[in-house]
Design an enzyme around this catalytic site. Structure first.
Site, PDB file in Angstrom:
ATOM      1  N   GLU B 446       7.818  32.462  26.166  1.00 33.67           N
ATOM      2  CA  GLU B 446       7.428  32.643  27.555  1.00 33.67           C
ATOM      3  C   GLU B 446       7.955  33.937  28.170  1.00 33.67           C
ATOM      4  O   GLU B 446       8.704  33.924  29.130  1.00 33.67           O
ATOM      5  CB  GLU B 446       7.896  31.433  28.391  1.00 33.67           C
ATOM      6  CG  GLU B 446       7.264  30.147  27.919  1.00 33.67           C
ATOM      7  CD  GLU B 446       7.619  28.936  28.792  1.00 33.67           C
ATOM      8  OE1 GLU B 446       7.917  29.124  29.975  1.00 33.67           O
ATOM      9  OE2 GLU B 446       7.599  27.814  28.265  1.00 33.67           O
ATOM     10  N   GLU B 514       4.332  23.873  22.075  1.00 30.30           N
ATOM     11  CA  GLU B 514       5.018  22.800  22.802  1.00 30.30           C
ATOM     12  C   GLU B 514       3.928  21.846  23.268  1.00 30.30           C
ATOM     13  O   GLU B 514       2.936  22.280  23.848  1.00 30.30           O
ATOM     14  CB  GLU B 514       5.786  23.342  24.016  1.00 30.30           C
ATOM     15  CG  GLU B 514       6.910  24.298  23.632  1.00 30.30           C
ATOM     16  CD  GLU B 514       7.604  24.930  24.843  1.00 30.30           C
ATOM     17  OE1 GLU B 514       7.458  24.432  25.978  1.00 30.30           O
ATOM     18  OE2 GLU B 514       8.282  25.953  24.648  1.00 30.30           O
TER      19      GLU B 514
END
Lengths: 306, 607
Positions: B446, B514
């Site tokens: 991220e 994820e």
């Protein structure tokens, strides 16, 4: 069975149990099984589940907040009794109408049922009927629960009935599915006979809805002194049950499991419909559409207490 | 003590006098030591003298007082020094200081550690190395008052050569640790924000001739044959003549004469007619043994390593392992202990291996940093595939309250960040490149995208063509997708978005790096992802978020009982409260009810 047409109550003394239905409270006020009182208060309608992390993230609890009030408060709109085919309404049952029943042949009955109709504390209101039935060849009380929904209400957190036992069970065992199950998390659950010692709350760091067991044929709650309260599915169906030492609102208010009140009672919820837990993310995704409880639907469950 | 504070905010100072990153092999004095403790290594863990200052201006005053004691390894915050804080994407100084990269916060606690050490008995020509396996986040090392070096990158091991400054007895090692440096901007992982020496420290002796690095290539071929090649880097403490021998199980061997002028050797590729492949189901490893001898045939050092033959390749958009489609049934794993935070024990690592195998997972993503050195070997032995992630996360620099807002973003396309980010790739790669378990390199988490991240991608591709590179952050910058990441990686994509990727002509293997956020009572709908394996031939699977709740034992003042506390329970603001408790396991490593469905779905899929 002996029936007692008291001024504010209907008493029924059957094989192995004694029940008192309170007209003023609107429900099963007392249930003595095996010589032990099994109810702390009348059963209540169960509409709230303590917010899960996913419920919080997708805003479900805010959208469905009115069901928290409905879980706390509901209105009994009417009740009626049927004794061996004879319908008795409010006029016949309450004083002075009951004076005529003192020597009635209905005092000795083969079959007795009493139905309470409820309106949910919502606008519009949905209707819930709970019927308790006893027969002199049964060894328990049969409960039929039916929710009849209306359009215009938000999705339900849960839909069922909750019993509050005046003691903490020493444990419980059940015939049904292993683990904790929700409609969107049934896979992997094994059919079998399972047991739990004590009355644990699943220790999510922030207290929340937990402990649902779907697809159950029978569950037995054990008193520390050896007595057993059995809840059994009927008519070839299964039930969904949850047993916790606290109410959903107590769970809702606890920041941590250690914040929960010390266990003093047992709260058993029998759910006619269970909302899924969801899981794609914890900040927006609802459970799949098939795993939400449409408040306009009709939901039914039936079981015996013995 | 000579500390040049300018390093903290200087992006070009992330690694001062550190030895080059190298493979994580252990060297032993002789073959008898193998499998036991190496006598070349002395642990410096234990109780150290300690001083703590809330910030830089108070350092002199605080460090002139009498020391207290602190446990190494350990987080200082969990030993009574400074604020415990959990925060997710926001930077830890949110609401307190207004900063932009690469500014360093004023709220920057400083920890000073000190201990004495003596040198172990050693041969002439030995060299002495300090190894720090993990220090958050920036630290200066001094020995006997002399500056030795400086390092950032909290999750990679650093080594410093102290041969020239040490005495036989009574050396003083001083480590000054700053909670923040400019590197804090790229270490914004969603976790508790700790400080201090949190992984082991050791004093390593390098013998007169030493294998600094081994680089093995062990490819499994479709016809059941294999190939093996070996390259070594060597260093010497004095003039040396001898040889290095190597042996791989009973299937290959070689040797070469060496002297102090030989700093690297490459042995030619051995073609092996038949090898037993390594896999999740059959994690078969061959013993590689390297021996350095002097000219009289005396053993100088022995290096054992465990080698697996395997082949990872993306073929027509399908991730394959040993020429069969690989279905990743994975889980993300942060290192965590409810007792010690990110200070974990070997027993906890071993328990995690057992749990992961028991949950029928075949893969772990080391979110979002390199793990303890031992972890990779444990996964080799157990047959757990690893996505080895580099230490990078800058979530707070481009996403604000869930919305993408990259008006400033690091490392982005800022050239000033390039070298330190490449260094993080290098540390990750060099340490773990020989591990059979590692199937892919991940650039980090991220951090949006830009030229720096593209350079990181290119660096891994050039260094290691044998493993695909993963990076999810390009999802938010589609214009980079043709240059970054061999996977179409998305997080928390619902099944419909995965289908849509292929309906729209997507050609990469789709990986949900994820998915199934196991926060609280969760994992409903898990089975829907499993069906994608049958439906979409290029779907590669995913890693559940995540393995274990990050919560810490704390004493309840009202009852004296112990409970698992989460963000905000130490009075810290801001915090993201229980958002770090997303594990399949509770923080005490007991299973959440959701494990039942994981074991069932992954087990059925892989068996």
């Amino acid at each position: 069975m002996e029936t007692v047409f008291a001024d504010l109550s209907l008493g029924v003394k059957g094989p192995g149990l004694e029940a008192i239905f309170a007209y003023d409270k609107g429900g099963l006020e007392s249930l003595v099984i095996g010589g032990r009182q099994q109810l702390y208060r009348c059963p209540s309608l169960a509409f709230w589940r303590a917010t899960t992390d996913n419920d919080r993230g997708n805003g479900f609890s805010k959208k469905s907040a009115l069901w928290m009030g409905a879980d706390m408060f509901s209105i009994v709109t009417s009740y009626s009794v049927n004794v061996d085919g004879t319908e008795l309404g409010k006029e016949e049952l309450r004083a002075p109408g009951n004076n005529r029943l003192l020597d009635s042949p209905l005092r000795k009955a083969h079959e007795v049922s009493i139905t309470f109709s409820h309106a949910t504390c919502t606008n519009p209101a949905a209707e819930v009927r709970v019927t308790y039935s006893m027969s002199d060849d049964w060894d328990g009380v049969r409960v039929d629960y039916e929710y009849r929904g209306v359009e215009g209400l938000p999705s339900l957190p849960v839909c069922g009935i909750r019993f509050c036992l005046p003691y903490v069970v020493a444990g419980y065992d059940w015939q049904g599915l292993s683990g904790e199950t929700y409609p969107d998390r049934l896979a992997g659950a094994q059919e079998g006979h399972w047991s739990i010692e004590g009355l644990p709350v699943t220790p999510y760091v922030i207290a929340q809805e937990c402990g649902m067991h779907m697809g159950t044929q029978l569950v037995r709650f054990h008193h520390k002194d050896g007595g057993v309260l059995t809840i059994k599915a009927v008519d070839g169906c299964t039930i969904n049950f949850q047993a916790l030492p606290c109410s959903p609102l107590e769970l809702e208010a606890a920041y941590h499991p250690i914040d929960l009140p010390l266990p003093r009672r047992t709260y058993i919820t029998i759910a006619a419909a269970v909302r899924g837990v969801g899981g794609i993310d914890s900040w927006g995704s609802e459970p799949g559409p098939g795993y939400q409880i449409d408040a306009a639907g009709t939901y039914h469950t039936a079981f015996t207490l013995c | 003590m000579d500390i040049d504070l300018s390093y903290l905010g200087d992006l070009s100072r992330y690694r001062v006098n550190c030895r080059d990153a190298h493979s994580d092999h252990v060297h032993y004095k002789n073959s008898g030591e193998v499998g036991e403790a190496s006598s070349f290594s002395t642990s410096l863990d234990g109780s150290w003298d300690f001083w703590w200052s809330p910030d830089i201006p108070h350092m002199d005053e605080c460090f002139s007082k009498a020391p207290c004691q602190i446990a190494v390894p350990g987080h200082v915050e969990l030993q009574g020094h400074g604020q415990v804080q959990y925060i997710n994407t926001m930077y830890p100084w949110e609401g307190h200081e207004m900063l932009r990269p690469p500014m360093v916060p004023e709220d920057n606690p400083v920890s000073r550690y000190e201990r004495a050490f003596d040198l172990p008995r050693s041969e002439e020509g030995s060299r002495f190395i300090l190894r720090f396996e993990g220090v958050e986040k920036a630290y200066y090392v001094h020995v006997n008052g002399r500056f030795i070096g400086y390092a950032e990158d909290s999750f990679s091991a650093h080594e410093f050569d102290i041969t020239d400054v040490v005495e036989e007895k009574g050396n003083i090692l001083t480590v000054t640790v700053f909670k923040h440096s400019s590197a804090s901007w790229v270490e914004d992982q969603d976790f508790f924000r700790f400080s201090g020496i949190f992984r082991p420290v050791s004093l390593i002796v390098l013998p007169v001739a030493h294998i600094e690095d081994l680089d093995t290539k062990s490819d499994y071929h479709k016809d059941g044959s294999g190939s093996f090649s070996l390259s070594l880097k060597l260093s010497y403490g004095k003039a040396f003549h001898g040889r290095v021998r190597w042996k791989l199980g009973g299937i290959a061997s070689g040797e070469a004469d060496i002297d102090e002028s030989v700093s690297s050797i490459s042995f030619g590729t051995e073609e092996l007619p038949s090898v037993r492949p390594y896999s999740h189901e059959d994690p078969y490893l061959y013993d590689l043994t390297l021996t350095v001898e002097d000219s009289d045939g005396n053993t100088i050092e022995v290096v054992p390593y465990r080698i697996g033959f395997r082949h990872v390749e993306i073929i027509d958009g399908v991730l394959t392992y040993n020429y069969k489609r690989l279905l990743i049934c994975g889980v993300n794993r942060h290192e965590w202990s409810a007792e010690g935070g990110r200070v974990i024990t070997r027993a906890e690592m071993e328990a995690d291996i057992v749990t992961i195998k028991g949950l029928e997972c075949n893969a772990v993503r080391t979110c979002h940093y390199p793990d303890r050195l031992e972890w990779y070997s444990l996964c080799d032995e157990a047959g757990i595939y690893l996505m080895a992630e580099t230490n990078m996360e800058s979530h707070g620099s481009w996403q604000k309250d869930g919305a993408i807002e990259p008006s400033w973003n690091v490392p982005g396309s800022e050239e000033a960040w390039l070298d330190m980010m490449i260094d993080r790739c290098r540390s990750n790669y060099e340490a773990f490149k020989n591990h059979a378990s590692v199937i892919s390199w991940s650039l980090g988490n991220e951090s949006y995208c830009g030229t720096v991240i593209q350079a990181m991608n290119d660096w891994f591709k050039e260094k290691d063509p044998s493993r695909p590179v993963h990076y999810e952050g390009v999802f938010n910058c589609p214009e980079w997708k043709d240059r970054v990441s061999d996977f179409e990686s998305q997080m928390y994509a619902p099944p419909s978005r995965i289908r849509a990727y292929y309906q729209d002509g997507g050609a990469k293997p789709f990986l949900v790096c994820e998915y199934m956020h196991c926060m609280g009572n969760s994992l409903g709908g898990f089975t829907e992802y499993d069906g994608l394996f049958d439906e979409l031939p290029q779907y590669a699977g995913g890693f559940i978020w995540d393995f274990i709740d990050q919560a810490l034992w704390k004493v309840d003042e009202a009852t004296g009982g112990r409970y698992l506390a989460y963000g905000g329970d130490w009075g810290e603001k801001r915090s993201d409260y229980e958002f770090s408790a997303d594990g399949l396991l509770f923080a005490d490593r007991s299973e959440k009810p959701a494990c039942q469905v994981v074991r069932h779905v992954y087990g059925n899929r892989l068996r």
